[in-house]
Design an enzyme around this catalytic site. Structure first.
Site, PDB file in Angstrom:
ATOM      1  N   GLU A  59      60.395  40.700  36.362  1.00 45.24           N
ATOM      2  CA  GLU A  59      61.154  41.508  35.393  1.00 45.24           C
ATOM      3  C   GLU A  59      62.611  41.074  35.285  1.00 45.24           C
ATOM      4  OE1 GLU A  59      58.979  42.629  37.557  1.00 45.24           O
ATOM      5  OE2 GLU A  59      57.926  44.420  36.863  1.00 45.24           O
ATOM      6  N   THR A  83      53.056  40.564  35.110  1.00 46.60           N
ATOM      7  CA  THR A  83      53.229  40.855  36.517  1.00 46.60           C
ATOM      8  C   THR A  83      52.072  41.748  36.930  1.00 46.60           C
ATOM      9  OG1 THR A  83      54.642  41.890  38.157  1.00 46.60           O
ATOM     10  CG2 THR A  83      54.929  42.654  35.921  1.00 46.60           C
ATOM     11  N   LYS A  87      56.580  55.721  56.880  1.00 46.09           N
ATOM     12  CA  LYS A  87      57.298  56.986  57.044  1.00 46.09           C
ATOM     13  C   LYS A  87      56.832  57.658  58.326  1.00 46.09           C
ATOM     14  CE  LYS A  87      57.909  57.092  52.185  1.00 46.09           C
ATOM     15  NZ  LYS A  87      56.855  56.566  51.350  1.00 46.09           N
ATOM     16  N   TRP A 101      62.293  56.469  57.969  1.00 42.45           N
ATOM     17  CA  TRP A 101      61.675  55.260  57.415  1.00 42.45           C
ATOM     18  C   TRP A 101      61.765  54.097  58.392  1.00 42.45           C
ATOM     19  CZ3 TRP A 101      63.345  54.611  51.575  1.00 42.45           C
ATOM     20  CH2 TRP A 101      62.851  55.706  50.846  1.00 42.45           C
TER      21      TRP A 101
HETATM   22  P1  AMP Z   1      57.252  39.194  41.520  1.00 46.53           P
HETATM   23  O1  AMP Z   1      57.672  39.869  40.291  1.00 46.53           O
HETATM   24  O2  AMP Z   1      55.776  39.031  41.633  1.00 46.53           O
HETATM   25  O3  AMP Z   1      57.982  37.904  41.733  1.00 46.53           O
HETATM   26  O4  AMP Z   1      57.633  40.150  42.745  1.00 46.53           O
HETATM   27  C1  AMP Z   1      58.927  40.649  42.917  1.00 46.53           C
HETATM   28  C2  AMP Z   1      59.021  41.332  44.243  1.00 46.53           C
HETATM   29  O5  AMP Z   1      58.873  40.381  45.310  1.00 46.53           O
HETATM   30  C3  AMP Z   1      60.365  41.963  44.510  1.00 46.53           C
HETATM   31  O6  AMP Z   1      60.492  43.209  43.891  1.00 46.53           O
HETATM   32  C4  AMP Z   1      60.354  42.048  46.031  1.00 46.53           C
HETATM   33  O7  AMP Z   1      59.606  43.150  46.489  1.00 46.53           O
HETATM   34  C5  AMP Z   1      59.636  40.797  46.426  1.00 46.53           C
HETATM   35  N1  AMP Z   1      60.615  39.754  46.770  1.00 46.53           N
HETATM   36  C6  AMP Z   1      61.056  38.738  46.015  1.00 46.53           C
HETATM   37  N2  AMP Z   1      61.928  37.973  46.708  1.00 46.53           N
HETATM   38  C7  AMP Z   1      62.058  38.532  47.927  1.00 46.53           C
HETATM   39  C8  AMP Z   1      62.827  38.230  49.101  1.00 46.53           C
HETATM   40  N3  AMP Z   1      63.627  37.177  49.171  1.00 46.53           N
HETATM   41  N4  AMP Z   1      62.712  39.068  50.152  1.00 46.53           N
HETATM   42  C9  AMP Z   1      61.895  40.140  50.126  1.00 46.53           C
HETATM   43  N5  AMP Z   1      61.137  40.461  49.064  1.00 46.53           N
HETATM   44  C10 AMP Z   1      61.219  39.675  47.971  1.00 46.53           C
END
Ligand code: AMP
Length: 542
Positions: free
Chosen positions: A331, A186, A439, A444
């Protein structure tokens, strides 16, 4: 007292053996990098995966060794999913959208030994290969006729020659289900990329959960087309869940433009798809421009970043396609929540139902979830209080590969880095990534809400909201907009569009129009880059 049932380990190979025996004739259709459409069945996949496994063993690959791929969604990549993990080796899916230096760094960190890659990625491989110290063998995922005639790489193996020469006879080995199966890095916005090492057990349990009706709702009646790449968190688990339920798989290869996807959806009678919002923008534009409809598509899973309400409504109202808004992380294998309605919602008006569906959804069984304040105290599930979202469960990370970044857990929970509310019915809504929150005067402002509203404007192609410095309030929101081609749109139009939709003090202080918004390797908007780009931005003083 111990139960007296079989202790059969939950191994990835068992998914394929099941599909071979019970869904042997079900098709897997792929658009190949060579340009044509390839079709075969789960029975064929099982045979070829055994050949891959035998070939890898002959090449000296042992349990725990890392075998890397740099490949699109296709049947050969799928063969590696099973052939590599099936013998206890670790499939490391590299992301070709990263810079060559990043790929080399990740391959070195993972100590990849073999790299198998699609023809299209030869230039990328040639660029990073001199820096990738551990890779001993490079294999091109093609046949002899399409092998590159010249290459800067020392020696190139031909996948088809290697696979077809290997024996298809193999008993998949049995081993501890907690053994590592695959690895995905990641690339957080800060620091070095970190490896998430999935196990056979976590992957099989995740597949069970993903297939459930209130999750991705997959069955043998479906034809599933994952647009989400097989190098992005194992295409959200679909290459494992599809054989588990016996769904037809349609793999789009490099053809991710609206036209190519639409053709596959229609020709292969696809019922379910999955991808990030930016992919669907392209598809919806194509479909609208050509006045088309989806004849077989029933559901689409949208996640990876927030699904704009306008997109959700467009799919449902114009095309009769149900949107499953899902949230997860690398993760978390990745599934955490899916937004589907409950029985009690049936009597609500469509608008009230939409309000539920816009949220990121309910935790699927296996994912425990809570929100906490900065002191770690749990906050109420009232849909109003928002705090740091923590998760735990059998497919949630315990530690990063090689302990990168130290112990990530807080009292046994994984802090997701997301800020969210959870309502009394268990629906979670992400207000922001904690580092993207604005902020303003100690309060927020969630950027996602503001982006969703902007995206609902008919003249807006894409929108991002970031924090910019403010002398009095510390930070204030700046709206950054990419207009649709040929549209006239002013700052005043955009600001007026917010009227009555949010608290007045949430309204962005200014609007910047740009040609494009930078996207990361998995299709997410790169807010950190935007903040950098606008770091000297002066808000109007009015
Ligand atoms: P990744 O590990 O690259 O898939 O990124 C994960 C992150 O993507 C999460 O912690 C969120 O911040 C964002 N994320 C994934 N799905 C969504 C969703 N449906 N709405 C908003 N943010 C999302």
């Amino acid at each position: 007292m111990q139960g007296l049932m079989m202790g059969s380990p939950l191994l990835i190979s068992s998914l394929l053996s099941h599909a071979e025996r019970h869904h042997g004739a079900t098709e897997i259709v792929s658009r190949r990098t060579e340009g044509d459409i390839h079709r075969y069945t789960y029975r064929d996949l099982a045979i070829r995966a055994r050949q891959v496994a035998n070939a890898l063993r002959e090449a000296g690959v042992k349990p725990g060794d890392r075998v890397a791929t740099l490949a699109w969604n296709g049947y050969r990549h799928l063969e590696l999913y099973y052939g590599v993990s099936g013998i206890g080796a670790v499939l490391h899916t590299l992301n070709p959208r990263l810079f060559p230096e990043q790929i080399a760094w990740i391959a070195n960190h993972a100590e990849d030994q073999i790299l198998l890659f699609d023809l299209t990625f030869l230039p990328i491989v040639e660029a990073f290969a001199p820096h990738a110290k551990s890779i001993q063998r490079y294999i091109v995922l093609t046949d002899r006729a399409h092998m590159p005639l010249t290459s800067k790489l020392p020696e190139l193996g031909c996948y088809e020659e290697i696979v077809t020469a290997a024996s298809p006879v193999l008993e998949w080995p049995e081993f501890d289900e907690t053994s590592a199966s695959s690895l995905c890095y990641t690339s957080g916005t800060t620091g070095e990329p970190k490896g998430v090492l999935y196990s056979h057990r976590s992957t099989v349990l995740h597949s069970y959960a993903a297939a459930l009706p209130d999750a991705l709702n997959l069955s043998a009646r479906d034809a599933v087309l994952p647009v989400v790449p097989m190098f992005h968190v194992n295409a959200w688990g679909l290459p494992y869940a599809a054989p588990m339920v016996g769904a037809k798989l349609v793999l789009p290869g490099p053809g991710l433009d609206g036209k190519s996807l639409y053709e596959l959806f229609e020709n292969e009678h696809v019922t379910v798809s999955a991808g990030v919002p930016t992919v669907w923008l392209g598809l919806l534009n194509y479909v609208a421009e050509h006045g088309l409809k989806f004849s077989s598509m029933r559901r689409t899973i949208i996640g990876g970043s927030a699904c704009p309400p306008a997109m959700l409504r467009s799919f449902e109202e114009r095309y009769g396609v149900q949107v499953l808004h899902a949230w997860g992380m690398t993760e978390m294998s990745p599934l955490g929540t899916v937004g589907v309605l409950k029985h009690k919602h049936a009597s609500l008006s469509r608008e009230e139902q939409y309000a539920v569906q816009y949220k990121q959804g309910r935790a699927i069984y296996g994912v425990d979830m809570k929100i906490v304040d900065d002191a770690g105290v749990e906050l109420p599930q009232d849909g109003i209080a928002f705090g740091n979202l923590y998760v735990r469960g059998p497919w949630v990370i315990q530690r990063y590969f090689k302990d990168a970044g130290g112990d990530p857990l807080v009292s046994g929970w994984f802090p997701t880095g997301d800020v969210a509310t959870i309502d009394a019915d268990g629906y979670m809504q992400i207000t922001d990534r904690s580092k993207d929150v604005i902020k303003s005067g100690g309060e927020w402002i969630g950027s996602i809400d503001l982006e969703n509203i902007a995206m609902a404007h008919p003249g807006v192609a894409m929108a991002a909201v970031i924090a910019v410095r403010h002398p009095k309030w510390d930070e204030r929101p700046l709206l950054i907009v990419v207009k649709k081609p040929g549209v006239e749109l002013s700052r005043a139009d955009m600001l007026q569009h917010y009227e009555g939709k949010i608290a007045k003090w949430w309204t962005p202080d200014d609007v910047a129009f740009v040609e494009s918004i930078p996207l990361g390797a998995t299709g997410k908007m790169l807010k950190a880059k935007l903040r950098e780009q606008f770091k000297d931005y002066r808000l109007p003083t009015i």
